[in-house]
Design a protein around this motif. Structure first.
Motif, PDB file in Angstrom:
ATOM      1  N   ASP A  62       0.825  -1.206   0.000  1.00 54.46           N
ATOM      2  CA  ASP A  62       0.000   0.000   0.000  1.00 54.46           C
ATOM      3  C   ASP A  62       0.860   1.257   0.000  1.00 54.46           C
ATOM      4  O   ASP A  62       0.494   2.268  -0.613  1.00 54.46           O
ATOM      5  CB  ASP A  62      -0.932   0.000   1.218  1.00 54.46           C
ATOM      6  CG  ASP A  62      -2.313  -0.543   0.888  1.00 54.46           C
ATOM      7  OD1 ASP A  62      -2.544  -0.887  -0.280  1.00 54.46           O
ATOM      8  OD2 ASP A  62      -3.154  -0.614   1.800  1.00 54.46           O
TER       9      ASP A  62
ATOM     10  N   GLY B 137       0.411   4.103  -2.819  1.00 57.14           N
ATOM     11  CA  GLY B 137       0.103   5.503  -2.543  1.00 57.14           C
ATOM     12  C   GLY B 137       1.039   6.444  -3.290  1.00 57.14           C
ATOM     13  O   GLY B 137       0.608   7.449  -3.863  1.00 57.14           O
TER      14      GLY B 137
ATOM     15  N   ARG C   8      -8.173   6.032   7.742  1.00 57.21           N
ATOM     16  CA  ARG C   8      -7.492   5.306   8.816  1.00 57.21           C
ATOM     17  C   ARG C   8      -7.437   3.806   8.524  1.00 57.21           C
ATOM     18  O   ARG C   8      -6.539   3.116   9.017  1.00 57.21           O
ATOM     19  CB  ARG C   8      -8.212   5.554  10.146  1.00 57.21           C
ATOM     20  CG  ARG C   8      -8.076   6.980  10.672  1.00 57.21           C
ATOM     21  CD  ARG C   8      -8.644   7.100  12.063  1.00 57.21           C
ATOM     22  NE  ARG C   8      -8.683   8.489  12.513  1.00 57.21           N
ATOM     23  CZ  ARG C   8      -9.803   9.182  12.713  1.00 57.21           C
ATOM     24  NH1 ARG C   8     -10.992   8.600  12.515  1.00 57.21           N
ATOM     25  NH2 ARG C   8      -9.757  10.441  13.111  1.00 57.21           N
ATOM     26  N   SER C   9      -8.389   3.303   7.743  1.00 53.02           N
ATOM     27  CA  SER C   9      -8.397   1.869   7.432  1.00 53.02           C
ATOM     28  C   SER C   9      -7.264   1.483   6.482  1.00 53.02           C
ATOM     29  O   SER C   9      -6.946   0.296   6.355  1.00 53.02           O
ATOM     30  CB  SER C   9      -9.747   1.478   6.808  1.00 53.02           C
ATOM     31  OG  SER C   9      -9.894   2.018   5.502  1.00 53.02           O
ATOM     32  N   ARG C  10      -6.665   2.464   5.810  1.00 58.46           N
ATOM     33  CA  ARG C  10      -5.568   2.198   4.857  1.00 58.46           C
ATOM     34  C   ARG C  10      -4.450   3.224   5.096  1.00 58.46           C
ATOM     35  O   ARG C  10      -4.038   3.943   4.195  1.00 58.46           O
ATOM     36  CB  ARG C  10      -6.071   2.306   3.417  1.00 58.46           C
ATOM     37  CG  ARG C  10      -7.218   1.370   3.060  1.00 58.46           C
ATOM     38  CD  ARG C  10      -6.750  -0.021   2.711  1.00 58.46           C
ATOM     39  NE  ARG C  10      -5.890  -0.025   1.548  1.00 58.46           N
ATOM     40  CZ  ARG C  10      -6.344   0.077   0.284  1.00 58.46           C
ATOM     41  NH1 ARG C  10      -7.633   0.222   0.039  1.00 58.46           N
ATOM     42  NH2 ARG C  10      -5.493   0.042  -0.720  1.00 58.46           N
ATOM     43  N   LYS C  11      -3.936   3.285   6.317  1.00 61.80           N
ATOM     44  CA  LYS C  11      -2.968   4.315   6.683  1.00 61.80           C
ATOM     45  C   LYS C  11      -1.719   4.279   5.815  1.00 61.80           C
ATOM     46  O   LYS C  11      -1.196   5.326   5.426  1.00 61.80           O
ATOM     47  CB  LYS C  11      -2.569   4.178   8.155  1.00 61.80           C
ATOM     48  CG  LYS C  11      -3.637   4.563   9.169  1.00 61.80           C
ATOM     49  CD  LYS C  11      -3.034   4.623  10.558  1.00 61.80           C
ATOM     50  CE  LYS C  11      -4.084   4.918  11.603  1.00 61.80           C
ATOM     51  NZ  LYS C  11      -4.955   3.748  11.847  1.00 61.80           N
ATOM     52  N   THR C  12      -1.204   3.087   5.509  1.00 63.80           N
ATOM     53  CA  THR C  12       0.035   3.034   4.733  1.00 63.80           C
ATOM     54  C   THR C  12      -0.188   3.562   3.314  1.00 63.80           C
ATOM     55  O   THR C  12       0.709   4.186   2.741  1.00 63.80           O
ATOM     56  CB  THR C  12       0.587   1.591   4.680  1.00 63.80           C
ATOM     57  OG1 THR C  12      -0.452   0.696   4.246  1.00 63.80           O
ATOM     58  CG2 THR C  12       1.082   1.163   6.047  1.00 63.80           C
ATOM     59  N   LEU C  13      -1.355   3.316   2.748  1.00 62.24           N
ATOM     60  CA  LEU C  13      -1.680   3.872   1.434  1.00 62.24           C
ATOM     61  C   LEU C  13      -1.705   5.394   1.505  1.00 62.24           C
ATOM     62  O   LEU C  13      -1.166   6.085   0.625  1.00 62.24           O
ATOM     63  CB  LEU C  13      -3.035   3.342   0.967  1.00 62.24           C
ATOM     64  CG  LEU C  13      -3.539   3.843  -0.396  1.00 62.24           C
ATOM     65  CD1 LEU C  13      -2.688   3.266  -1.517  1.00 62.24           C
ATOM     66  CD2 LEU C  13      -5.003   3.465  -0.598  1.00 62.24           C
TER      67      LEU C  13
ATOM     68  N   ASP D 156      -9.689   3.928  -5.247  1.00 62.98           N
ATOM     69  CA  ASP D 156      -9.140   2.723  -4.636  1.00 62.98           C
ATOM     70  C   ASP D 156      -9.777   2.495  -3.268  1.00 62.98           C
ATOM     71  O   ASP D 156     -10.206   1.384  -2.938  1.00 62.98           O
ATOM     72  CB  ASP D 156      -7.617   2.871  -4.507  1.00 62.98           C
ATOM     73  CG  ASP D 156      -6.933   1.588  -4.060  1.00 62.98           C
ATOM     74  OD1 ASP D 156      -7.590   0.732  -3.457  1.00 62.98           O
ATOM     75  OD2 ASP D 156      -5.721   1.452  -4.310  1.00 62.98           O
ATOM     76  N   LEU D 157      -9.838   3.535  -2.448  1.00 67.12           N
ATOM     77  CA  LEU D 157     -10.423   3.416  -1.109  1.00 67.12           C
ATOM     78  C   LEU D 157     -11.871   2.948  -1.163  1.00 67.12           C
ATOM     79  O   LEU D 157     -12.332   2.195  -0.300  1.00 67.12           O
ATOM     80  CB  LEU D 157     -10.337   4.755  -0.378  1.00 67.12           C
ATOM     81  CG  LEU D 157      -8.949   5.216   0.069  1.00 67.12           C
ATOM     82  CD1 LEU D 157      -9.010   6.642   0.582  1.00 67.12           C
ATOM     83  CD2 LEU D 157      -8.402   4.292   1.157  1.00 67.12           C
TER      84      LEU D 157
ATOM     85  N   ARG E  91     -10.350  -2.948  -5.704  1.00 67.40           N
ATOM     86  CA  ARG E  91      -9.962  -3.761  -4.564  1.00 67.40           C
ATOM     87  C   ARG E  91     -11.185  -4.471  -4.003  1.00 67.40           C
ATOM     88  O   ARG E  91     -12.263  -3.916  -4.011  1.00 67.40           O
ATOM     89  CB  ARG E  91      -9.339  -2.866  -3.460  1.00 67.40           C
ATOM     90  CG  ARG E  91      -7.947  -2.379  -3.843  1.00 67.40           C
ATOM     91  CD  ARG E  91      -7.308  -1.662  -2.664  1.00 67.40           C
ATOM     92  NE  ARG E  91      -5.938  -1.328  -2.965  1.00 67.40           N
ATOM     93  CZ  ARG E  91      -4.909  -2.107  -2.698  1.00 67.40           C
ATOM     94  NH1 ARG E  91      -5.106  -3.261  -2.116  1.00 67.40           N
ATOM     95  NH2 ARG E  91      -3.690  -1.739  -3.005  1.00 67.40           N
TER      96      ARG E  91
END
Length: 269
Positions: free
Chosen positions: A3, A7, A203-208, A243-244, A268
């Protein structure tokens, strides 16, 4: 880690998209230039008359012996200018997005149409004044959150060793998160996603989010760079928002111009 790289690719894809759409890029520069001129004028005015304003606000120091009054007021003037610079950095993106709402809405819609299998883009159905109000309200909430984090990190900066090493790194990630929120809000607000839900989604995909926002925040530290990167950042944030949301993208075979983002030809799960 996947991720994180995705990003960053969305950030690059956004810049590539505006590079291929010169007219959209040109219009997208206008809000940033307007904001830059306004902020520069305010900072120049503060530099010229800040000392007079501090002297007016500290009449109790008039009777102090030399050189203490001058040193005290000079220190306050420097602090005032530093705070103004910090506020300018924290609010530049939010103000630019607010001024450029119609420009960036149009740009984001074009990216959506390029990627959508049916060539359409989500629309909020709200009048412009309502969209501006929601954008201003949500931006203010985000700025308040960012300022609270900024004050906390500033205080932690006085902790020996960690304050000079760990805390600045955390600060860049926090800046990247809030910067991404402000940019993705253009696309997500059109989809009717409220601020609370946007924050939960990010917050559910912080690294992205960090892969997109942290390098962009670092680039924005260079003077004037924010103005030229803003259109591409909005385009990239639209790719990230798709994407999110797990939205289906058009197959690359149907996209000879290469308009698709790093998410490619699938959504996704």
């Amino acid at each position: 880690m996947r991720d994180l790289g995705a990003g960053f690719r969305y950030l690059l894809e956004g810049q590539r998209w505006v590079a291929r759409h010169g007219k959209s890029y040109g219009f997208g520069l206008l809000p940033g230039l307007i904001t830059l001129v306004l902020y520069a004028a305010a900072l120049v005015a503060l530099a010229l008359w800040g000392e007079d304003a501090v002297a007016w606000a500290t009449p109790f120091a008039d009777d102090w012996a030399s050189p203490w009054a001058g040193l005290f007021r000079g220190f306050l003037t420097a602090v005032l200018f530093a705070l103004a610079m910090l506020l300018a950095v924290l609010t530049f993106t939010a103000v630019t997005l607010l001024i450029g709402q119609p420009f960036y809405e149009s740009l984001s819609e074009q990216v959506d149409r390029d990627l959508s299998p049916d060539g359409t883009a989500p629309e909020s159905g709200l009048p412009l004044w309502r969209e501006l109000w929601i954008s201003a309200r949500d931006s203010l909430r985000i700025v308040v959150r960012a300022v609270v984090w900024g004050v906390l990190l500033f205080a932690l900066g006085f902790v020996p060793v960690a304050g000079q090493t760990v805390v600045p790194v955390i600060g860049f990630f926090v800046t990247g998160f809030f910067l991404t929120e402000e940019l993705t809000a253009v696309a997500l607000q059109r989809r009717g996603v409220e601020l609370r839900d946007r924050l939960a989604l990010l917050r559910s995909r912080k690294t992205l989010v960090w892969g997109f926002g942290t390098p962009l925040g670092l680039a924005f530290l260079v003077p004037f760079v924010a103005v030229f990167l803003m259109p591409g950042a909005v385009a990239g944030a639209t790719l990230l928002a798709r994407d999110l949301r797990g939205e289906q993208n058009r197959d690359r075979d149907d996209d000879p111009a290469g308009a698709l983002g790093a998410g490619g030809d699938r959504a996704r799960p």
